[in-house]
Write a protein that holds these residues in place. Sequence first.
Motif, PDB file in Angstrom:
ATOM      1  N   TYR A   1       0.851  -1.187   0.000  1.00  0.00           N
ATOM      2  CA  TYR A   1       0.000   0.000   0.000  1.00  0.00           C
ATOM      3  C   TYR A   1       0.889   1.241   0.000  1.00  0.00           C
ATOM      4  O   TYR A   1       1.604   1.485   0.972  1.00  0.00           O
ATOM      5  CB  TYR A   1      -0.917  -0.006   1.218  1.00  0.00           C
ATOM      6  N   PRO A   2       0.862   2.044  -1.071  1.00  0.00           N
ATOM      7  CA  PRO A   2       1.826   3.143  -1.222  1.00  0.00           C
ATOM      8  C   PRO A   2       1.657   4.222  -0.152  1.00  0.00           C
ATOM      9  O   PRO A   2       2.601   4.941   0.156  1.00  0.00           O
ATOM     10  CB  PRO A   2       1.515   3.727  -2.604  1.00  0.00           C
ATOM     11  N   ASN A   3       0.449   4.340   0.394  1.00  0.00           N
ATOM     12  CA  ASN A   3       0.194   5.422   1.339  1.00  0.00           C
ATOM     13  C   ASN A   3       0.564   5.046   2.773  1.00  0.00           C
ATOM     14  O   ASN A   3       0.490   5.873   3.663  1.00  0.00           O
ATOM     15  CB  ASN A   3      -1.284   5.814   1.273  1.00  0.00           C
ATOM     16  N   MET A   4       0.941   3.796   2.994  1.00  0.00           N
ATOM     17  CA  MET A   4       1.260   3.366   4.356  1.00  0.00           C
ATOM     18  C   MET A   4       2.744   3.028   4.460  1.00  0.00           C
ATOM     19  O   MET A   4       3.348   2.566   3.491  1.00  0.00           O
ATOM     20  CB  MET A   4       0.473   2.101   4.705  1.00  0.00           C
TER      21      MET A   4
ATOM     22  N   PHE B   1      -1.637  -4.037   8.666  1.00  0.00           N
ATOM     23  CA  PHE B   1      -2.980  -3.720   8.150  1.00  0.00           C
ATOM     24  C   PHE B   1      -3.920  -4.927   8.200  1.00  0.00           C
ATOM     25  O   PHE B   1      -5.055  -4.826   8.656  1.00  0.00           O
ATOM     26  CB  PHE B   1      -2.865  -3.197   6.711  1.00  0.00           C
TER      27      PHE B   1
ATOM     28  N   ARG C   1      -9.279   3.407   3.043  1.00  0.00           N
ATOM     29  CA  ARG C   1      -7.933   3.247   3.573  1.00  0.00           C
ATOM     30  C   ARG C   1      -6.859   3.161   2.494  1.00  0.00           C
ATOM     31  O   ARG C   1      -5.714   3.519   2.734  1.00  0.00           O
ATOM     32  CB  ARG C   1      -7.868   1.989   4.448  1.00  0.00           C
ATOM     33  N   ILE C   2      -7.216   2.663   1.321  1.00  0.00           N
ATOM     34  CA  ILE C   2      -6.193   2.455   0.291  1.00  0.00           C
ATOM     35  C   ILE C   2      -6.374   3.427  -0.880  1.00  0.00           C
ATOM     36  O   ILE C   2      -5.453   4.134  -1.262  1.00  0.00           O
ATOM     37  CB  ILE C   2      -6.226   1.019  -0.273  1.00  0.00           C
TER      38      ILE C   2
ATOM     39  N   PRO D   1      -6.680   7.681  -0.079  1.00  0.00           N
ATOM     40  CA  PRO D   1      -5.421   8.360   0.245  1.00  0.00           C
ATOM     41  C   PRO D   1      -4.500   8.519  -0.960  1.00  0.00           C
ATOM     42  O   PRO D   1      -3.595   9.339  -0.940  1.00  0.00           O
ATOM     43  CB  PRO D   1      -4.775   7.430   1.286  1.00  0.00           C
ATOM     44  N   LEU D   2      -4.731   7.749  -2.012  1.00  0.00           N
ATOM     45  CA  LEU D   2      -3.888   7.866  -3.206  1.00  0.00           C
ATOM     46  C   LEU D   2      -4.459   8.869  -4.199  1.00  0.00           C
ATOM     47  O   LEU D   2      -3.890   9.096  -5.257  1.00  0.00           O
ATOM     48  CB  LEU D   2      -3.762   6.502  -3.899  1.00  0.00           C
TER      49      LEU D   2
END
Lengths: 364, 282
Positions: free
Chosen positions: A87-90, A98, B190-191, B194-195
């Motif tokens: 996940y690029p945002n985490m 997660f 959540r995924i 945010p992108l």
Amino acid sequence: MRALKIKNVKKSFGGVDILKGIDIEVEPGQFLILVGPSGCGKSTLMNLIAGLETVTSGEIVIGDRVVNDVPPKDRDIAMVFQSYALYPNMNVKKNITFGMEMRNVDKDEQEKILERVSKMLQIEHLLDRKPSQLSGGQRQRVAMGRALARDPGLFLFDEPLSNLDAKLRVEMRTEIKLLHQRTKTTVVYVTHDQIEAMTLGDRIAVMKDGHIQQFGTPHEIYDNPANMFVAGFIGSPSMNFIPTRIVAAEGGLGAEILHGEQNWIFPLQDPQGKLQAWVGKDVILGVRPEQFTAAEDDEPSYDCKVDIIEPTGPDTLVFVHLNGKEVVCRVHPKKAKHPGEIQRLTVDLTKAVVFDPKTEARIL
Amino acid sequence: MAKSTRFILYTVLLIAALFYLLPMYVMLTTSVKTMDEIRNGSLLAFPTGISLEAWGKAWDSACTGIQCSGLKPFFWNSVKIVVPAVILSTMLGAINGYVLTKWKFKGSDIIFSMMLFGVFMPLQVVLLPMSQTLGWMGLTESVWGLVTVHVLMGIASTTLFFRNYYVSIPDELVKAATLDGAGFFRIFWRIILPLSTPIIMVTFIWQFTNIWNDFLFGVVFSGSDSKPITVGLNNLVNTSTGVKEYNVDMAAAIIAGLPTMFIYFVAGKYFVRGLTAGAVKG
């Protein structure tokens, strides 16, 4: 650690049959490889096992439970993807936890698992980084960490090494093998790389066009290929296929081989008489490159003109023509001749195989 | 590049820039002049002093028809229309785009092509059916009626934006999250969301500008208490009681245009930053 059974599984998309009846059975702790050229259905089969697609007919059994209607998260599996799918945002830590958060694993427990997994994969110093700040190998490790955190009964790897450069690929291959030996979890591993298949697998299923061509141990597949496709697909450089004719020779049968003006008969051992019906008919003789070697000075030999050579380091590949077909021989570098010269060759025919040229099925 | 070419290039660019800035200059200077100065001076002359009287009048005391309370009520009407309409249409576009790329179903491509058609549909076509629909919904002549119209008309383009953006997010992310046990909305929140910062900014600017500047729907579907600022500006400029106050007209026009300019100044930066960051690599 769970067993996996796939019983007569079929899958079609809008009238196109992708999988045409797949049967596979692996025992708990085994490393299963699904290998085949692109479009053979191996990734579809993987998605079916993961539950990302539904089967058209047949049964998938993980452990002792039929999982056809079980959603992916309840199948007790974890998957590592080709593109890693981090996940690029985490950050790395969040990527690993997660799944546990989704399954409402208790915070302390999460920390414990995170610590264990990151120690095992040596990624403790990366936990606060985002995926974009990691190298390819590190991303691969994190992706494995995410799967390990799950502690699943079944690991799924979907071409996990194909985005890495050659050196890293070999390193990670060893690491995956080590990981498997340590965790003893059942693994299903999709690849199109036959070296990965041979080095990692306990069982290999070679697939083509939605069928399993052969299912067996790496040795069975290599030494005893079921048909020409399997024989040609596994092994590098691949098996030599020499078009020839079966003729009667002294003490049995042989294959007729021409090289320039010379005419030889390669004697074939056929204790079960499988070749009797093929005398005088065209067949394909399959001989692996390492079975053609340089003859010793006092040995009888087949003298062939060398076309080109490819030194690989430990061996030199010598290319000659037999029956008008290019044939690769694996020769010790010291004994290799130069193009245009005559190479004295000997051939070990105990492992030679013979195929029907029309059906490509194995005869001997 | 040779020096002379560069010189010519910059000259041409400078002239073009001046050409575009001239109306802006005239509006700004005229809005701070007094009526006497306007009557006696040239249009392009620099103001002798700065008077904000016209601005004050345009804001809360200029007459628009019989009512003399400036642009203020219209401005707040527009805010009340634009804020919910932009938020709703952006959210719907995001969810639509998410479904059309990551949760494809039979016929989803057809639905997408039909929505695409909405982008090219002339606005006039929907006036009558829309007014009938608003009647049935009991929303005629209200701020919420206009919100509804703008949301419905905006969905086509917001869906297009988000759909094209989400196509480039790898499906494996969704698969991985599914295996991790996240469902439809959790993956979205959540995924995926945010992108989405860059495309949210693009959609935000696009929708804000379109809805703020809309005149046609504003004039057709609004009641006396729900007219947006474009309609207010039109009425203000067209109301002729005695002298034509150019300075008030100019100030009012600038007031009407300020919010969109402001949005470009604030969000434009994020917009460019988002595009150059190459959001989804990894």
